[in-house]
Design a protein around this motif. Structure first.
Motif, PDB file in Angstrom:
ATOM      1  N   ALA A 148      57.211-147.051 -82.642  1.00 16.27           N
ATOM      2  CA  ALA A 148      58.307-146.438 -83.497  1.00 16.27           C
ATOM      3  C   ALA A 148      57.962-145.091 -84.088  1.00 16.27           C
ATOM      4  N   GLY A 304      61.451-155.567 -81.056  1.00 11.57           N
ATOM      5  CA  GLY A 304      62.148-154.325 -81.152  1.00 11.57           C
ATOM      6  C   GLY A 304      62.851-154.117 -80.006  1.00 11.57           C
ATOM      7  N   ILE A 305      62.941-154.843 -78.873  1.00 11.26           N
ATOM      8  CA  ILE A 305      63.714-154.583 -77.583  1.00 11.26           C
ATOM      9  C   ILE A 305      64.947-155.166 -77.905  1.00 11.26           C
ATOM     10  N   ALA A 308      66.993-153.237 -80.824  1.00 16.08           N
ATOM     11  CA  ALA A 308      67.238-151.882 -80.470  1.00 16.08           C
ATOM     12  C   ALA A 308      69.016-151.959 -80.829  1.00 16.08           C
ATOM     13  N   HIS A 338      62.927-149.446 -69.933  1.00 15.06           N
ATOM     14  CA  HIS A 338      62.511-148.210 -70.746  1.00 15.06           C
ATOM     15  C   HIS A 338      63.773-147.220 -70.598  1.00 15.06           C
ATOM     16  N   LEU A 341      66.818-148.630 -72.367  1.00 13.95           N
ATOM     17  CA  LEU A 341      66.624-148.681 -73.987  1.00 13.95           C
ATOM     18  C   LEU A 341      66.825-147.393 -74.587  1.00 13.95           C
ATOM     19  N   VAL A 342      66.190-146.448 -74.255  1.00  8.85           N
ATOM     20  CA  VAL A 342      66.373-145.003 -74.692  1.00  8.85           C
ATOM     21  C   VAL A 342      67.643-144.632 -74.570  1.00  8.85           C
ATOM     22  N   SER A 345      70.022-146.671 -77.183  1.00  3.05           N
ATOM     23  CA  SER A 345      69.772-146.240 -78.658  1.00  3.05           C
ATOM     24  C   SER A 345      69.582-144.913 -78.965  1.00  3.05           C
ATOM     25  N   LEU A 349      64.185-145.410 -81.879  1.00  7.95           N
ATOM     26  CA  LEU A 349      63.776-146.756 -81.985  1.00  7.95           C
ATOM     27  C   LEU A 349      63.260-147.138 -83.392  1.00  7.95           C
ATOM     28  N   ASP A 350      63.997-148.064 -83.781  1.00  6.95           N
ATOM     29  CA  ASP A 350      63.679-148.191 -85.189  1.00  6.95           C
ATOM     30  C   ASP A 350      62.328-149.154 -85.236  1.00  6.95           C
ATOM     31  N   ILE A 353      57.790-151.378 -79.888  1.00  4.67           N
ATOM     32  CA  ILE A 353      58.287-152.160 -78.521  1.00  4.67           C
ATOM     33  C   ILE A 353      57.300-152.421 -77.348  1.00  4.67           C
TER      34      ILE A 353
END
Length: 363
Positions: A148, A304-305, A308, A338, A341-342, A345, A349-350, A353
């Motif tokens: 992050a 984290g995944i 998200a 990947h 996720l990008v 979000s 990403l907070d 991951i």
């Protein structure tokens, strides 16, 4: 594009080159407008903006040279339009260019400092997340890591895979906290796992050694503030020959197992204590056994995944996403994860991951 242990994105060189040329483009546009419009509009007074913009992306010398070009252009325009207030504008260009040159110098110094910090972070990453083979016996494994804190390039998530006489053993976990303060605690746990995984027959004893290592680290380097430093962890063991997988879950998100579009969440029957908390709540560890057949795809991940968020605050639907995936090699699965996720979000990403994708092949 993902390499084992570290994601890498292709740089878009075309747009970046255009951005780098923007001070020149701005200079040309301002000079053209100043020449093509009546003198009363005084577009020439905007010329100091060009070296100011250059300071944000150019070294000192090119910034000064651009300022000099702006002065020459201003003098040239004064020959065509004598009433432009040339010398006041020239004085402004000189002042802005000097300030821009100093700003460029300071920026370059900070970039060099950040570069060295990243080198140190890369070295730390090699300690915590050492490169690993993509195949152990008949087991394919791929890894994904995203910090992050982008400047640090490493955070509190960790993983490791070792091939032992008792089978292939995997570890994934998450230290409470982000960035470099959590790296030491993660390194202590990973290093303990590398030793214990080879020496302990029972995974329960491996977990106890991880907890002891985490406790020793916290005693030597107490966390800042009133909150205790603890870690979730998940240990998995694939015995020689496969057919099953043993899982010991210390408060970590449960793995997902995809078998011919059927998704199973490998929940533990009895939860085990988080690392660094066994002394408080007891070291009663439990190992669960699940079927793991050739072709099955196993995903181990950190929170984290699953946490998200999209702009509307909705969490990433990991289980539904996993259920839609076709039978695919681990590398392609994590590449898709990947990317999605990008996209989901919007690149924000907070949390750190980490993920491991595992597939058992036919012997």
């Amino acid at each position: 594009m993902i390499e084992s242990g570290r994601p890498r994105l292709r740089r878009r060189y075309g747009p970046w080159r255009l951005v780098r040329l923007s001070p020149v483009i701005l200079t040309v546009v301002i000079a053209s407008l100043a020449y093509a419009t009546p003198p009363e509009m005084a577009f020439s007074r905007l010329l100091p903006a060009a070296p100011a913009l250059a300071a944000a992306m150019w070294p000192v010398l090119p910034t000064v040279l651009l300022g000099t070009v702006c002065i020459i252009l201003m003098v040239g325009l004064s020959l065509v339009f004598p009433d432009l207030g040339t010398w006041w504008t020239v004085a402004g260009i000189i002042a802005v260019t000097v300030a821009a040159a100093y700003g460029s110098h300071v920026r370059l110094q900070r970039e060099r400092t950040l570069f060295h910090v990243r080198l140190v972070a890369d070295a730390a990453q090699q300690v915590v997340l050492s490169p690993m083979p993509r195949r152990f016996r008949n087991i394919e494994i791929e890894s994904l890591y995203l910090a992050a804190a982008a400047e640090a390039r490493i955070g509190g998530d960790f993983y490791e895979v070792v091939d032992t006489p008792f089978g292939v053993r995997l570890l994934i976990g998450d230290v409470r906290g982000k960035g470099l303060p959590a790296v030491g605690a993660a390194a202590a746990i990973v290093n303990a796992f590398r030793e214990a995984a080879y020496g302990e027959i029972d995974m329960v004893n491996v977990a106890r050694r991880l907890d002891a290592s985490s406790m020793r680290y916290n005693a030597a380097f107490p966390p800042e503030g009133p909150m205790e430093r603890f870690a979730t962890a998940l240990l998995a063991e694939i015995p020689p020959g496969g057919g099953r997988i043993n899982i010991l879950n210390c408060g970590h998100p449960p793995p997902l197992l995809l078998n011919r579009r059927e998704l199973r969440v490998l929940e533990s029957v009895i939860p085990s204590p988080l690392l660094s908390l066994a002394e408080l709540i007891g070291d009663h560890y439990n190992v669960d056994t699940f079927d793991f057949a050739p072709g099955d795809l196993l995903l181990l991940y950190t929170d984290g995944i699953a946490e998200a968020r999209a702009r509307d605050g909705e969490f990433f639907p990991l289980a539904a996403w996993m259920r839609r995936q076709p039978p695919t090699p681990p590398r392609e699965l994590l590449a898709a994860l990947h990317r999605d996720l990008v996209r989901y979000s919007r690149g924000r990403l907070d949390d750190d991951i980490a993920a491991l994708a595992v597939r058992l092949r036919e012997p």
